[in-house]
Design a protein around this motif. Structure first.
Motif, mmCIF file in Angstrom:
data_model
loop_
_atom_site.group_PDB
_atom_site.id
_atom_site.type_symbol
_atom_site.label_atom_id
_atom_site.label_comp_id
_atom_site.label_asym_id
_atom_site.label_seq_id
_atom_site.Cartn_x
_atom_site.Cartn_y
_atom_site.Cartn_z
ATOM 1 N N GLY A 1 25.955 -10.404 -17.824
ATOM 2 C CA GLY A 1 25.592 -10.101 -16.446
ATOM 3 C C GLY A 1 25.535 -11.354 -15.605
ATOM 4 O O GLY A 1 25.725 -12.470 -16.114
ATOM 5 N N SER A 2 25.252 -11.150 -14.315
ATOM 6 C CA SER A 2 25.116 -12.298 -13.409
ATOM 7 C C SER A 2 23.693 -12.847 -13.458
ATOM 8 O O SER A 2 23.485 -14.053 -13.320
ATOM 9 C CB SER A 2 25.445 -11.893 -11.972
ATOM 10 O OG SER A 2 26.743 -11.351 -11.913
ATOM 11 N N GLY B 1 35.257 -16.703 -17.461
ATOM 12 C CA GLY B 1 36.484 -15.949 -17.749
ATOM 13 C C GLY B 1 36.200 -14.535 -18.188
ATOM 14 O O GLY B 1 35.153 -13.963 -17.864
ATOM 15 N N LEU B 2 37.134 -13.982 -18.941
ATOM 16 C CA LEU B 2 37.015 -12.565 -19.321
ATOM 17 C C LEU B 2 35.988 -12.356 -20.424
ATOM 18 O O LEU B 2 35.951 -13.107 -21.403
ATOM 19 C CB LEU B 2 38.370 -12.035 -19.803
ATOM 20 C CG LEU B 2 39.456 -11.835 -18.750
ATOM 21 C CD1 LEU B 2 40.736 -11.332 -19.407
ATOM 22 C CD2 LEU B 2 39.006 -10.868 -17.658
ATOM 23 N N LEU B 3 35.218 -11.287 -20.251
ATOM 24 C CA LEU B 3 34.204 -10.948 -21.260
ATOM 25 C C LEU B 3 34.848 -10.680 -22.622
ATOM 26 O O LEU B 3 34.308 -11.083 -23.658
ATOM 27 C CB LEU B 3 33.424 -9.705 -20.783
ATOM 28 C CG LEU B 3 32.374 -9.164 -21.739
ATOM 29 C CD1 LEU B 3 31.267 -10.190 -21.958
ATOM 30 C CD2 LEU B 3 31.803 -7.859 -21.223
ATOM 31 N N ARG C 1 24.996 -2.399 -21.330
ATOM 32 C CA ARG C 1 24.802 -2.432 -19.881
ATOM 33 C C ARG C 1 23.740 -1.403 -19.503
ATOM 34 O O ARG C 1 23.589 -0.384 -20.181
ATOM 35 C CB ARG C 1 26.125 -2.097 -19.155
ATOM 36 C CG ARG C 1 27.223 -3.121 -19.370
ATOM 37 C CD ARG C 1 27.074 -4.371 -18.543
ATOM 38 N NE ARG C 1 27.279 -4.122 -17.122
ATOM 39 C CZ ARG C 1 26.957 -5.006 -16.182
ATOM 40 N NH1 ARG C 1 26.399 -6.168 -16.498
ATOM 41 N NH2 ARG C 1 27.181 -4.738 -14.908
HETATM 42 O O1 PNS Z 1 25.341 -8.382 -13.452
HETATM 43 P P1 PNS Z 1 26.718 -7.982 -13.036
HETATM 44 O O2 PNS Z 1 27.214 -8.861 -11.922
HETATM 45 O O3 PNS Z 1 26.808 -6.527 -12.690
HETATM 46 O O4 PNS Z 1 27.644 -8.241 -14.330
HETATM 47 C C1 PNS Z 1 29.035 -8.016 -14.278
HETATM 48 C C2 PNS Z 1 29.752 -8.641 -15.485
HETATM 49 C C3 PNS Z 1 29.369 -10.097 -15.627
HETATM 50 C C4 PNS Z 1 29.347 -7.898 -16.750
HETATM 51 C C5 PNS Z 1 31.277 -8.482 -15.256
HETATM 52 O O5 PNS Z 1 31.585 -8.864 -13.953
HETATM 53 C C6 PNS Z 1 32.110 -9.319 -16.229
HETATM 54 O O6 PNS Z 1 32.094 -9.092 -17.417
HETATM 55 N N1 PNS Z 1 32.841 -10.308 -15.667
HETATM 56 C C7 PNS Z 1 33.672 -11.201 -16.437
HETATM 57 C C8 PNS Z 1 35.149 -10.986 -16.093
HETATM 58 C C9 PNS Z 1 35.657 -9.752 -16.823
HETATM 59 O O7 PNS Z 1 35.753 -9.729 -18.027
HETATM 60 N N2 PNS Z 1 35.945 -8.681 -16.050
HETATM 61 C C10 PNS Z 1 36.360 -7.412 -16.672
HETATM 62 C C11 PNS Z 1 37.699 -6.987 -16.229
HETATM 63 S S1 PNS Z 1 37.639 -6.368 -14.580
#
Ligand code: PNS
Length: 162
Positions: free
Chosen positions: A8-9, A71-73, A87
């Protein structure tokens, strides 16, 4: 060992986040709470500050670790050999975004990263980091939204901006 990631942020972490962390830490053997380092956004707290807040708030939870990622999760999860993301779902308004995120992560990871949702406890269903920031920016009371030590840090940030 069942390990999961709660990404998360967390700008800033609220009591709603903490509730999800506590409940997820009872379900999984290890929970890694990881702060997204998003260079496109201008956060109130730096990634390091957010990590430190989360560490302080979770110091009594021995199976919770705090980290950050860029970067990407799915790439971060693969590096750490994590296959479950947690989540929180507050209301129907969260659902479309969360569903999309979960589906995209499952698709991009070829099924390696699944998402489980915990419904937010009712007392925190209205809470969001952005509303906490807005209330605090006008000097409002955020004592029901974040732990006391976090509230103090938030007010300090806004006072420094004035
Ligand atoms: O607390 P948030 O801002 O709702 O968390 C969002 C989060 C961090 C879980 C999400 O934006 C994320 O995983 N971002 C990393 C980039 C990514 O992997 N995006 C997924 C493809 S769109």
């Amino acid at each position: 060992m069942k390990r999961a990631i709660y990404p998360g942020s967390f700008d800033p972490m609220t009591l709603g986040h903490l509730d999800i962390i506590k409940r997820a830490s009872e379900i999984f053997d290890v929970l890694i709470v990881s702060v997204l380092n998003n260079k496109e956004k201008t956060p109130l707290f730096s990634v390091e500050e957010r990590v430190n807040i989360l560490k302080e708030a979770t110091k009594e939870l021995p199976n919770v670790e705090v980290d950050s990622f860029s970067g990407l999760l799915i790439n971060y999860a693969a590096e750490k050999d994590l296959h479950i993301a947690v989540r929180g779902l507050r209301a129907i308004t969260d659902f479309e975004y969360e569903l999309q995120l979960a589906q995209v992560n499952r698709l991009l990871s070829k099924g390696e990263l699944d998402t489980v949702f915990l419904t937010t406890s009712l007392e925190y269903a209205y809470l969001s980091s952005s509303s906490v920031k807005e209330i605090a920016s006008f000097g409002g009371d955020i004592s029901q939204c974040v732990p006391d030590f976090v509230a103090q840090k938030i007010y300090e940030k806004f006072n420094a901006k004035r």
